[in-house]
Design a protein around this motif. Structure first.
Motif, PDB file in Angstrom:
ATOM      1  N   ASP A  73      -7.117  32.696  26.312  1.00 38.23           N
ATOM      2  CA  ASP A  73      -7.125  30.979  25.894  1.00 38.23           C
ATOM      3  C   ASP A  73      -7.208  30.079  27.107  1.00 38.23           C
ATOM      4  OD1 ASP A  73      -6.730  31.620  23.287  1.00 38.23           O
ATOM      5  OD2 ASP A  73      -4.495  31.172  23.304  1.00 38.23           O
ATOM      6  N   LEU A  74      -6.670  30.684  28.150  1.00 39.69           N
ATOM      7  CA  LEU A  74      -6.730  29.771  29.465  1.00 39.69           C
ATOM      8  C   LEU A  74      -8.143  29.778  29.974  1.00 39.69           C
ATOM      9  CD1 LEU A  74      -5.633  28.047  31.828  1.00 39.69           C
ATOM     10  CD2 LEU A  74      -4.692  30.208  32.831  1.00 39.69           C
TER      11      LEU A  74
ATOM     12  N   ARG B 186     -10.723  29.965  27.836  1.00 39.69           N
ATOM     13  CA  ARG B 186     -11.651  29.388  27.162  1.00 39.69           C
ATOM     14  C   ARG B 186     -11.444  27.982  27.811  1.00 39.69           C
ATOM     15  NH1 ARG B 186     -10.782  33.491  23.476  1.00 39.69           N
ATOM     16  NH2 ARG B 186      -8.710  32.667  22.923  1.00 39.69           N
ATOM     17  N   THR B 187     -10.111  27.629  28.001  1.00 39.21           N
ATOM     18  CA  THR B 187     -10.088  26.050  28.273  1.00 39.21           C
ATOM     19  C   THR B 187     -10.656  25.747  29.545  1.00 39.21           C
ATOM     20  OG1 THR B 187      -7.715  26.288  26.950  1.00 39.21           O
ATOM     21  CG2 THR B 187      -8.024  24.596  28.694  1.00 39.21           C
TER      22      THR B 187
END
Length: 224
Positions: free
Chosen positions: A128-129, A131-132
């Motif tokens: 997730d990190l 992708r962010t």
């Protein structure tokens, strides 16, 4: 108590309670007759947890089922329960195959190594990190990685506070539930507090005329 009273005490409609029972999220009541069942405090507590994970935590029913299954496994270590709850908070498993994504994955791997975190870049939260950070880079904000360690410092402090709360719970059941609450609902609480702090920091940094000039400190919007 009857299912009607359970509904009144929790604010959850009777059909919804029956749906949770069918889906295995809520244990069945104790049959007192062919058409009647009795529910206790444990049902009320579990029902409130389900609604909190759904309404505040933003989890889906299937995700809640996974978390509750982990919570109800007495042999599963608290660390594993925490992992199940945290993994259900992640975004969709969709990642672009471009230079920004590759660079972001490298940055996250470096962060984990540099901080000495006992996890791996394959962790859903790490994905997730990545992708962010990749999305930020595509928008021209790749320099955000320069403040990543400041965010990591804050994240470590919050994580310690979460688990310090869990350690204060006496009963094992309370400890396990505390892990879930601290992970899922703590995420929502931290997001809300961050937005409040943003309004305050923005007012102090950019609003030379004080808090009543439309920064959101008066009406809480933060958008005018």
């Amino acid at each position: 108590m009857r299912i009607g009273e359970l509904s009144r005490r929790t604010g959850v409609p009777v059909p919804t309670i029956k749906y949770y029972v069918r889906e295995g999220l809520l244990p069945s009541g104790e049959l007192t007759s062919p058409n009647q069942a009795a529910y206790g405090e444990a049902h009320e507590r579990r029902l409130r947890l389900i609604r909190a994970l759904l309404d505040v935590g933003g989890m889906k029913v299937a995700e809640i089922a996974d978390v509750l299954e982990a919570l109800d496994a007495p042999e599963r270590p608290l660390h594993k329960v925490l992992g199940v709850a945290a993994d259900r908070l992640g975004g969709a498993d969709v990642e672009q195959d471009d230079a920004e994504s590759a660079a972001a994955r490298s940055v996250v791997a470096g962060l984990i190594s540099r901080r000495g975190w006992r996890t791996h870049e394959s962790n859903p939260a790490a994905a997730d990190l990545s992708r962010t950070l990749a999305a930020m880079s595509r928008l021209g904000h790749g320099a955000f990685v320069e403040v990543l360690d400041a965010y990591a410092d804050a994240a470590e402090q919050v994580a310690r506070a979460d688990l310090a709360y869990v350690e204060r719970r006496v009963a094992v059941e309370d400890m396990v539930e505390g892990v879930v609450v601290g992970t899922v609902l703590g995420e929502a609480m931290l997001s809300a507090m961050r937005r409040l702090a943003h309004v305050d920091a923005s007012a102090r940094l950019f609003d030379a005329e004080g808090p009543e000039t439309g920064t959101g400190t008066e009406k809480g919007t933060g958008t005018d």
